[in-house]
Design a protein around this motif. Sequence first.
Motif, PDB file in Angstrom:
ATOM      1  N   ASP A 176      -4.177 -13.672 -11.596  1.00 27.80           N
ATOM      2  CA  ASP A 176      -3.745 -12.410 -12.198  1.00 27.80           C
ATOM      3  C   ASP A 176      -2.316 -12.523 -12.724  1.00 27.80           C
ATOM      4  OD1 ASP A 176      -4.546  -9.545 -12.617  1.00 27.80           O
ATOM      5  OD2 ASP A 176      -2.749  -9.192 -11.415  1.00 27.80           O
TER       6      ASP A 176
ATOM      7  N   GLU B 275       0.809  -1.221   0.000  1.00 34.65           N
ATOM      8  CA  GLU B 275       0.000   0.000   0.000  1.00 34.65           C
ATOM      9  C   GLU B 275       0.843   1.272   0.000  1.00 34.65           C
ATOM     10  OE1 GLU B 275      -2.590  -0.326   3.314  1.00 34.65           O
ATOM     11  OE2 GLU B 275      -3.608  -2.101   2.571  1.00 34.65           O
TER      12      GLU B 275
ATOM     13  N   VAL C  90      -7.668 -14.808  -1.633  1.00 32.73           N
ATOM     14  CA  VAL C  90      -6.737 -13.753  -2.053  1.00 32.73           C
ATOM     15  C   VAL C  90      -5.585 -14.351  -2.854  1.00 32.73           C
ATOM     16  CG1 VAL C  90      -5.059 -12.042  -1.246  1.00 32.73           C
ATOM     17  CG2 VAL C  90      -7.317 -12.149  -0.192  1.00 32.73           C
TER      18      VAL C  90
ATOM     19  N   LYS D 238       2.335  -6.015 -10.908  1.00 27.38           N
ATOM     20  CA  LYS D 238       2.303  -5.659 -12.334  1.00 27.38           C
ATOM     21  C   LYS D 238       3.288  -4.526 -12.623  1.00 27.38           C
ATOM     22  CE  LYS D 238      -0.961  -4.626 -16.092  1.00 27.38           C
ATOM     23  NZ  LYS D 238      -0.236  -3.487 -16.681  1.00 27.38           N
TER      24      LYS D 238
ATOM     25  N   GLU E 194      -6.391  -8.526   1.343  1.00 28.73           N
ATOM     26  CA  GLU E 194      -7.076  -8.277   0.071  1.00 28.73           C
ATOM     27  C   GLU E 194      -6.019  -8.284  -1.026  1.00 28.73           C
ATOM     28  OE1 GLU E 194      -6.865  -5.287  -1.877  1.00 28.73           O
ATOM     29  OE2 GLU E 194      -5.295  -4.469  -0.574  1.00 28.73           O
ATOM     30  N   GLY E 195      -6.468  -8.407  -2.283  1.00 30.57           N
ATOM     31  CA  GLY E 195      -5.506  -8.614  -3.353  1.00 30.57           C
ATOM     32  C   GLY E 195      -5.256  -7.441  -4.275  1.00 30.57           C
ATOM     33  N   ASP E 196      -6.069  -6.376  -4.187  1.00 31.93           N
ATOM     34  CA  ASP E 196      -5.967  -5.297  -5.170  1.00 31.93           C
ATOM     35  C   ASP E 196      -4.619  -4.585  -5.147  1.00 31.93           C
ATOM     36  OD1 ASP E 196      -8.488  -5.858  -6.043  1.00 31.93           O
ATOM     37  OD2 ASP E 196      -9.458  -4.197  -4.989  1.00 31.93           O
ATOM     38  N   HIS E 197      -4.148  -4.209  -3.947  1.00 34.66           N
ATOM     39  CA  HIS E 197      -2.892  -3.463  -3.861  1.00 34.66           C
ATOM     40  C   HIS E 197      -1.703  -4.288  -4.349  1.00 34.66           C
ATOM     41  CE1 HIS E 197      -5.277  -0.878  -1.071  1.00 34.66           C
ATOM     42  NE2 HIS E 197      -4.498   0.072  -1.571  1.00 34.66           N
TER      43      HIS E 197
ATOM     44  N   THR F  85      -1.661  -6.938  -6.393  1.00 34.05           N
ATOM     45  CA  THR F  85      -1.676  -7.258  -7.826  1.00 34.05           C
ATOM     46  C   THR F  85      -1.235  -6.047  -8.654  1.00 34.05           C
ATOM     47  OG1 THR F  85      -4.068  -6.798  -7.873  1.00 34.05           O
ATOM     48  CG2 THR F  85      -3.392  -9.100  -7.688  1.00 34.05           C
ATOM     49  N   HIS F  86      -1.686  -4.866  -8.278  1.00 30.64           N
ATOM     50  CA  HIS F  86      -1.242  -3.651  -8.978  1.00 30.64           C
ATOM     51  C   HIS F  86       0.262  -3.445  -8.810  1.00 30.64           C
ATOM     52  CE1 HIS F  86      -5.619  -1.990  -8.559  1.00 30.64           C
ATOM     53  NE2 HIS F  86      -5.465  -2.754  -9.625  1.00 30.64           N
TER      54      HIS F  86
ATOM     55  N   ALA G 105      -6.706 -15.339  -6.348  1.00 33.02           N
ATOM     56  CA  ALA G 105      -6.878 -14.180  -7.224  1.00 33.02           C
ATOM     57  C   ALA G 105      -5.526 -13.672  -7.719  1.00 33.02           C
ATOM     58  CB  ALA G 105      -7.621 -13.074  -6.484  1.00 33.02           C
ATOM     59  N   ILE G 106      -4.525 -13.663  -6.835  1.00 27.67           N
ATOM     60  CA  ILE G 106      -3.180 -13.204  -7.222  1.00 27.67           C
ATOM     61  C   ILE G 106      -2.564 -14.141  -8.255  1.00 27.67           C
ATOM     62  CG2 ILE G 106      -0.831 -12.814  -6.388  1.00 27.67           C
ATOM     63  CD1 ILE G 106      -2.118 -12.009  -3.678  1.00 27.67           C
TER      64      ILE G 106
END
Length: 320
Positions: A281, A172, A274, A207, A198-201, A203-204, A277-278
């Motif tokens: 992705d 984060e 999580v 990448k 959580e996976g959003d931070h 995965t971004h 999902a990672i």
Amino acid sequence: MISMVNFKESLNNLPLIFTVIPLRDSKTGDPEHDNRIVKNIEARIMDISKTLSDFPGLTAINVPELVEENHEGKPRYNSIFTRKLARGIADQLGKEAIINKVVAHMESYDEFANWILETESQGIRNIVLVGGNTRHHRYTGPNVSEANLITKHLMKTKNLNDITIGNICLPERGGEARRMLYKTISGADFFTTQMLFEGDHITHLLKEYGELCSKAQVNPATVILSFAPLKSVADLNLLDFLGVDLPDETKDYILENEQVSKAYKRSIKNALDVLKAIMNDKIDNYPEINIGINVEQLTKSNMPYSIEMLKEFHIMTQKK
């Protein structure tokens, strides 16, 4: 002697590590007290080793260093004999040990160099170098990239066995992908993340890190994803102290809905979701980055739940 699993080689093949909380105590100079500490360490080694013996796919044992800072950034060390604990458990299990070291408080080059030499002499060749708690303090020690470079220099000049260097990743934190690139260039072989809920931070971040490494023509380091089970609302206080963000939606799902006694089960399911999902992705967005898993023992009372989580991830890694 049991032959050790090579941790560095495992970094290319979904390594699974377990993080054990160290003994919270300090040396006093009183022989009776200090001998009692050693006995407590030896008892903990045998107890944890027995608990972890059912997981042949486990790659390494990790032990952090617990350090608090006052308002001036001065350290207070809350853990002791971390190398003895890690080495003892690893030896019993036939695994390798990983040790964390906060380098920001080192007073001199000699102090840091001596710590590296002592650690290597104890048969520990995997280290996670950690910075200070905040950018607002002027620390006496090196920053993490400098510590990586010093370690590489010592490996060359002191003819040390190959040391695997790890650093910490905070998904984060702004500019984290760039920091990871610089740390990779300076010698990091792997990163361990802050605990993930959580996976959003992440995965971004992965990448962006993969793209930066590609542009710089640098092989990305392995990123080891950290997870820990939660058993009650009380665990939130510790997460807050550690600076770990738990999204409200996830917090409600794990701790505030349905039966509290089942919170750890929902916590484990969330971690598995999580990770899935990672990994999905990763196929399209960062296939070149190797991933690993770290299960953390958040508190002493959380150990049974950490073992439950480890069991689920162990099954997953054995099916890979």
